[in-house]
Enzyme design. Structure first.
Site, short mmCIF file in Angstrom:
data_model
loop_
_atom_site.label_atom_id
_atom_site.label_comp_id
_atom_site.label_asym_id
_atom_site.label_seq_id
_atom_site.Cartn_x
_atom_site.Cartn_y
_atom_site.Cartn_z
N TYR A 104 20.10 0.05 11.45
CA TYR A 104 19.50 1.39 11.45
C TYR A 104 19.27 1.81 12.89
CZ TYR A 104 16.78 5.01 8.95
OH TYR A 104 16.33 6.18 8.38
N ASP A 117 8.49 -0.06 3.55
CA ASP A 117 8.81 -0.33 2.14
C ASP A 117 10.32 -0.50 1.96
OD1 ASP A 117 8.99 2.40 2.88
OD2 ASP A 117 8.84 3.06 0.80
N VAL A 140 0.86 -1.18 0.00
CA VAL A 140 0.00 0.00 0.00
C VAL A 140 0.89 1.23 0.00
CG1 VAL A 140 -1.87 1.24 1.16
CG2 VAL A 140 -1.74 -1.27 1.31
N THR A 148 11.11 29.14 -19.48
CA THR A 148 10.80 28.78 -18.10
C THR A 148 10.48 27.29 -17.98
OG1 THR A 148 10.01 31.00 -17.57
CG2 THR A 148 9.27 29.21 -16.15
N ASN A 180 1.61 5.52 -1.30
CA ASN A 180 0.98 6.81 -1.04
C ASN A 180 -0.20 7.08 -1.98
OD1 ASN A 180 2.72 8.03 1.08
ND2 ASN A 180 4.31 7.75 -0.45
N THR A 181 -0.16 6.54 -3.20
CA THR A 181 -1.20 6.85 -4.17
C THR A 181 -1.88 5.62 -4.77
OG1 THR A 181 0.48 6.99 -5.92
CG2 THR A 181 -0.11 9.04 -4.81
N LYS A 222 0.00 -1.98 -4.91
CA LYS A 222 0.53 -3.04 -5.77
C LYS A 222 0.20 -4.38 -5.14
CE LYS A 222 4.45 -0.34 -7.50
NZ LYS A 222 5.94 -0.24 -7.55
N ASP A 251 15.08 3.52 -4.90
CA ASP A 251 13.65 3.43 -5.18
C ASP A 251 13.15 4.81 -5.58
OD1 ASP A 251 11.02 2.59 -5.36
OD2 ASP A 251 10.65 2.76 -3.21
#
Length: 243
Positions: A87, A96, A7, A172, A9-10, A13, A117
């Site tokens: 980490y 992710d 899942v 521009t 942000n938009t 998959k 990524d």
């Protein structure tokens, strides 16, 4: 068979794996997740296990259906990983990124690997030959940079991503394209060069929604795949089911 769900942000998959082989993949809108999972369960009745990775608020109705229907894992830093996580703030590490590192372990075992990524954000993650994960970097992705120029200025237009004709923008629009797209390409090439200076045998993986858009202009040779994160999720699911 395994059902893996990422899942984002938009969008969402979805992949179905027969052991290690991806037999089905689809991208759906987040609001359609619940109905699509039901469709998948009917199409592939041999699915027994599922894993969900979410960097946003997942549909709780869909999650409940998964948990009622399959043996379901929700990806978090508390799960056992096929690598040593060094980490320093594991609770704040995006799930992710955990899946991407797992995919690097699965595909490139005992190799130094940099996973890039290119999605909403561009993330850089490094794991060494000993399967130790150290971290990496996070920077704005392609669309974020275009939107930032538009949203935080009074006159710059919001443009669709495209390659600039050259590095010297004589309008521009061309200047924006040169700044955003070439800026990202220079950034990625620079990061890869720095890692290669320390790890000459480095394997570089480029994945994510903007991977193919960017890969055509990158100097460094890379291995690009759109299924990389799904493979990582499937590996984590199998790894936890065999421990």
């Amino acid at each position: 068979m395994n059902l893996v769900i990422d899942v984002g942000n938009t969008s969402v998959k979805i992949g179905v794996f027969d052991i290690e082989n991806l037999v089905f993949k689809e991208i759906v809108r987040t609001e359609n997740l619940s109905s699509f999972i039901k469709k998948i369960s009917n199409t592939y009745p041999l699915i027994t296990h599922a894993i969900v990775s979410s960097v946003s608020n997942a549909d709780q109705q869909a999650i409940r259906f998964l948990q009622d229907t399959f043996s379901t894992i929700i990806l978090s830093h508390n799960l056992k990983m096929p690598f040593r996580n060094l980490y320093t703030t594991p609770k704040t590490l995006g799930v992710d990124r955990l899946a991407l590192v797992a995919a690097a372990v699965f595909n490139f075992r005992n190799k130094n690997a940099l996973i890039i990524d290119a999605g909403t954000c561009i993330t850089y993650d490094f794991k060494n030959k000993k399967e130790e994960y150290y971290g990496g970097a996070i920077s704005p992705g392609v669309q974020l940079r275009y939107k930032a120029l538009h949203n935080y200025t009074s006159k710059l237009p919001l443009l669709e991503a495209q390659y600039p004709e050259n590095h010297l923008g004589n309008s521009t629009n061309e200047a924006i394209h040169a700044g955003v797209v070439l800026g990202i390409i220079y950034e990625i090439d620079g990061v890869i060069t720095e890692y290669c200076n320390t790890y000459p045998d480095l394997t570089v993986i480029l994945t994510g929604g903007d991977a193919h858009f960017l890969s055509k202009r990158l100097k460094n040779s890379i291995f690009a795949t759109s299924n990389f994160l799904l493979e990582g999720l499937n590996y984590i699911l199998a790894f936890n089911n065999t421990q």
